[in-house]
Design a protein around this motif. Structure first.
Motif, short mmCIF file in Angstrom:
data_model
loop_
_atom_site.label_atom_id
_atom_site.label_comp_id
_atom_site.label_asym_id
_atom_site.label_seq_id
_atom_site.Cartn_x
_atom_site.Cartn_y
_atom_site.Cartn_z
N ASP A 18 0.86 -1.20 0.00
CA ASP A 18 0.00 0.00 0.00
C ASP A 18 0.88 1.23 0.00
N LEU A 22 -5.92 5.92 -0.42
CA LEU A 22 -7.13 5.26 0.05
C LEU A 22 -7.91 4.71 -1.13
N ASN A 114 -20.88 1.03 9.25
CA ASN A 114 -20.04 1.99 8.52
C ASN A 114 -20.85 3.27 8.35
N TRP A 116 -20.57 7.43 6.77
CA TRP A 116 -19.88 8.54 6.13
C TRP A 116 -20.69 9.80 6.36
N LYS A 158 -14.90 9.67 6.19
CA LYS A 158 -15.10 8.25 6.40
C LYS A 158 -14.16 7.76 7.50
N GLN A 160 -11.94 5.70 7.19
CA GLN A 160 -10.61 5.53 6.59
C GLN A 160 -10.00 6.83 6.09
N GLY A 161 -10.73 7.95 6.20
CA GLY A 161 -10.23 9.22 5.70
C GLY A 161 -11.30 9.96 4.91
#
Length: 317
Positions: A18, A22, A114, A116, A158, A160-161
């Motif tokens: 990685d 993202l 989850n 957002w 989110k 994750q970013g």
């Protein structure tokens, strides 16, 4: 040979690591029709799939105002974190329904897995009126409003970013109902002695003719089939339809401009319609039958037609 094979494998592993970017995820509710939790305030709109929801929170009455009529045209608002306009995506660990979105006491299952939050973007609401036409008499009525909702350049926060959507998000169309103004009168037409304003009314709405052509109401009979007529212009024969925030009676007219009850909506006739007056005589009494021809009433960007021939009523003198 083993040495080279290990080096090659190591290089492949490095390339596959990685690099810090993202992975962009996509949410797709394109085929889902939006719904409002409260069909009066429309403060929470939602779209749901099996285990996903897309929620749009608005200030109350943004789509359908509590008083008056929606503004036809385009309105735009900024979406910011924790602002008045909020967009939220949620994923769940089970199948959801309206109760998971709208109920005050929401089911404990399924859980949100989850979430957002939109932290940026531009909300655009395009409102158009829905009208029906009566082909028999040329009249029309407003039956509702369609509100197309589009969100431009959404930025999501989110777990994750952040993620920026370059394509516009078409949230969908919400349809709100509307009761077109009623123009049915049972009273006779009245006339103010000084201003010569003509009026007819119910307890909640009225129609007046202001600055009337003095040649229309004349105490002399007209031949059958040949009424007097005069055009509606910017300065003469001004037809006005009002609705009120309270009850009115005959004392509302001819006494200046009352302050109570207040006017809710005002509709003005466009230039070009015709006012016709047919006069008959019985003894010493004259009866003037007042008809409006091809009159259209306008309130901002809204309009409806009274029809090819609309009877306002009769004035007896």
């Amino acid at each position: 040979m083993k040495k080279y094979a290990c080096l090659l494998l190591f290089a492949m592993l490095l390339n596959g690591c990685d690099d810090g970017d993202l992975t962009e995820e996509k949410i797709d509710f394109t085929e889902i029709t939006p719904v409002g939790c409260d069909t009066k305030t429309y403060d929470l709109l939602y779209k749901i799939k099996s285990q996903e929801s897309l929620l749009l929170k608005l200030p109350q009455y943004t789509l359908a105002p509590e008083i008056g009529t929606p503004v036809v045209g385009t309105k735009e608002f900024d979406i910011v974190a924790n602002g008045a306009y909020q967009l939220v995506y949620r994923a769940y660990d089970g199948v959801i329904s309206k109760s998971n979105i709208c109920d005050d006491i929401r089911p404990t299952f399924p859980n949100v897995t989850n979430e957002w939050f939109a932290t940026g973007g531009r909300l655009k609401i395009v409102t158009t009126a829905t009208t029906t036409e009566n082909t028999e008499n040329g009249s029309s009525s407003i039956t509702g409003f369609a509100h197309l909702i589009i969100i431009e350049k959404v930025t999501y926060s989110k777990p994750q970013g952040s993620q920026v959507e370059n394509e516009d998000l078409v949230f969908g169309t919400i349809t709100t109902g509307y009761t077109s103004p009623s123009v049915t009168f049972v009273n006779a037409v009245g006339e103010c002695p000084t201003t010569k304003q003509l009026y007819n009314y119910t307890s909640t709405y009225s129609m007046t003719i202001n600055d009337i052509d003095p040649n229309l109401i004349v105490d002399a009979e007209t031949p059958v089939g040949s009424p007097r007529s005069s055009s509606i212009t910017a300065t003469q024969n001004k037809v006005v339809y009002n609705t009120y925030n309270g009850a009115i009676d005959v004392n509302y007219f001819c006494n200046g401009t009352p302050t109570s009850p207040t006017i809710n909506t005002t509709w003005n006739a466009t230039v070009g319609g015709i006012i016709e007056v047919a006069t008959t005589k019985s003894g010493t009494t004259f009866t003037h039958t007042i008809t409006l021809k091809n009159v259209q009433l306008v309130n901002g960007n809204l309009s409806f037609k009274l029809g090819n021939s609309y009877l306002l009523g009769t004035l007896t003198k």
